[in-house]
Enzyme design. Sequence first.
Site, PDB file in Angstrom:
ATOM      1  N   LYS A  52       4.389 -41.255  58.365  1.00  0.00           N
ATOM      2  CA  LYS A  52       5.552 -41.207  58.289  1.00  0.00           C
ATOM      3  C   LYS A  52       6.119 -42.535  57.681  1.00  0.00           C
ATOM      4  O   LYS A  52       7.027 -42.599  56.675  1.00  0.00           O
ATOM      5  CB  LYS A  52       6.535 -40.890  59.408  1.00  0.00           C
ATOM      6  CG  LYS A  52       6.311 -39.463  59.896  1.00  0.00           C
ATOM      7  CD  LYS A  52       6.680 -39.149  61.449  1.00  0.00           C
ATOM      8  CE  LYS A  52       6.387 -37.780  61.972  1.00  0.00           C
ATOM      9  NZ  LYS A  52       6.686 -37.669  63.213  1.00  0.00           N
ATOM     10  N   GLN A  96       8.337 -40.761  68.594  1.00  0.00           N
ATOM     11  CA  GLN A  96       7.391 -39.734  68.584  1.00  0.00           C
ATOM     12  C   GLN A  96       7.039 -39.061  69.730  1.00  0.00           C
ATOM     13  O   GLN A  96       6.953 -39.650  70.858  1.00  0.00           O
ATOM     14  CB  GLN A  96       6.138 -40.525  67.850  1.00  0.00           C
ATOM     15  CG  GLN A  96       4.806 -39.824  67.618  1.00  0.00           C
ATOM     16  CD  GLN A  96       5.131 -38.742  66.471  1.00  0.00           C
ATOM     17  OE1 GLN A  96       6.164 -39.247  65.729  1.00  0.00           O
ATOM     18  NE2 GLN A  96       4.587 -37.752  66.285  1.00  0.00           N
ATOM     19  N   ASP A 119      15.191 -36.418  63.602  1.00  0.00           N
ATOM     20  CA  ASP A 119      14.443 -35.375  63.936  1.00  0.00           C
ATOM     21  C   ASP A 119      15.128 -34.115  64.622  1.00  0.00           C
ATOM     22  O   ASP A 119      14.573 -33.001  64.459  1.00  0.00           O
ATOM     23  CB  ASP A 119      13.475 -35.818  65.212  1.00  0.00           C
ATOM     24  CG  ASP A 119      12.212 -36.270  64.804  1.00  0.00           C
ATOM     25  OD1 ASP A 119      11.392 -35.391  64.202  1.00  0.00           O
ATOM     26  OD2 ASP A 119      11.485 -37.023  65.449  1.00  0.00           O
TER      27      ASP A 119
HETATM   28  N1  GUN Z   1       5.403 -34.740  67.557  1.00  0.00           N
HETATM   29  C1  GUN Z   1       4.938 -33.663  66.678  1.00  0.00           C
HETATM   30  N2  GUN Z   1       5.737 -33.292  66.039  1.00  0.00           N
HETATM   31  C2  GUN Z   1       6.898 -34.378  66.065  1.00  0.00           C
HETATM   32  C3  GUN Z   1       7.854 -34.400  65.185  1.00  0.00           C
HETATM   33  O1  GUN Z   1       8.221 -33.871  64.030  1.00  0.00           O
HETATM   34  N3  GUN Z   1       8.789 -35.534  65.654  1.00  0.00           N
HETATM   35  C4  GUN Z   1       8.494 -36.176  66.559  1.00  0.00           C
HETATM   36  N4  GUN Z   1       9.349 -37.168  66.872  1.00  0.00           N
HETATM   37  N5  GUN Z   1       7.419 -36.089  67.395  1.00  0.00           N
HETATM   38  C5  GUN Z   1       6.671 -34.927  67.082  1.00  0.00           C
END
Ligand code: GUN
Length: 282
Positions: A52, A96, A119
């Site tokens: 990311k 995350q 998110d």
């Molecule tokens: N863990 C797995 N997928 C995601 C996501 O799209 N965002 C976040 N913050 N954690 C994750």
Amino acid sequence: MTAHILDGKKLALEIEQQIACEVNESNFSIKPKLAVILVGENSASQLYVEKKQLACVRVGFETQKFELPSSISEQEVLVLIQKLNQDSSIHGILVQLPLPAQLSTEHVMNAILPIKDVDGFSSHNIGLLAHGNEFLLSATARSVLRLLETIPLDFKGKHFVIVGHTLVVARPLGFALVARDATVTITNKFTQNLSDLTQKADVIVSAVGKPSLITNEMVKENVIAVDVGISRVNNKVVGDLDFENLKEKASYITPVPGGVGPVTVSCLLENTWNSFKVQMQL
Ligand code: GUN
């Protein structure tokens, strides 16, 4: 017939190029900045966060990582989020998941200022989504929609079976599909006779993380199969679909890797960019 393979890498590149172009042509005095909070030392989470952050750099965003020990208290995490909420140079805050057991995902997500919740997991943004407002829709859910929008599919009246019931993808995707007049079934590990449901699906979205969970016998001819699962088998990344066999029966299918994953990262950039533009006008 062999299925058409939906190329996530290609779509991700197109979305990224579009954002990079808009960032480059814009004349804001500052750049969008994404804060990424990583709690603990989960190796998969470390890898996702790195992907990311690299994507942020590629499109001209700034990004800052906050690495916190797995033993951290909820109060300490909330204090950091408050600080980032008040920092006008930070436009997006991503925590995350999964979080260690002592931290409540609900409390942590709801501490993020809704406009910075890129998110889309806060109660505020899930609530907006329930009303049909997709401004900050979960990046994984948006990725599934984006991939499906590349094929001739009218969502109206189609039966979608979403295998798995997560906050990250299944629930937000369910709302988004309902808003498109689709019929939606969301399953969980207690669902009885999963095959009976999946065999009726026009579109299957599997988001569990269990290799070969969805086999040929479980789907109808010409199904559209979307794989959100990620697991490691013999050091190889695989999804939930028995891809090699399913591709002979499905009309469209997403691969793992190279399907939903890369598009999800670009959709996170898209959320961050859209949120930044709103914040710059406040
Ligand atoms: N863990 C797995 N997928 C995601 C996501 O799209 N965002 C976040 N913050 N954690 C994750």
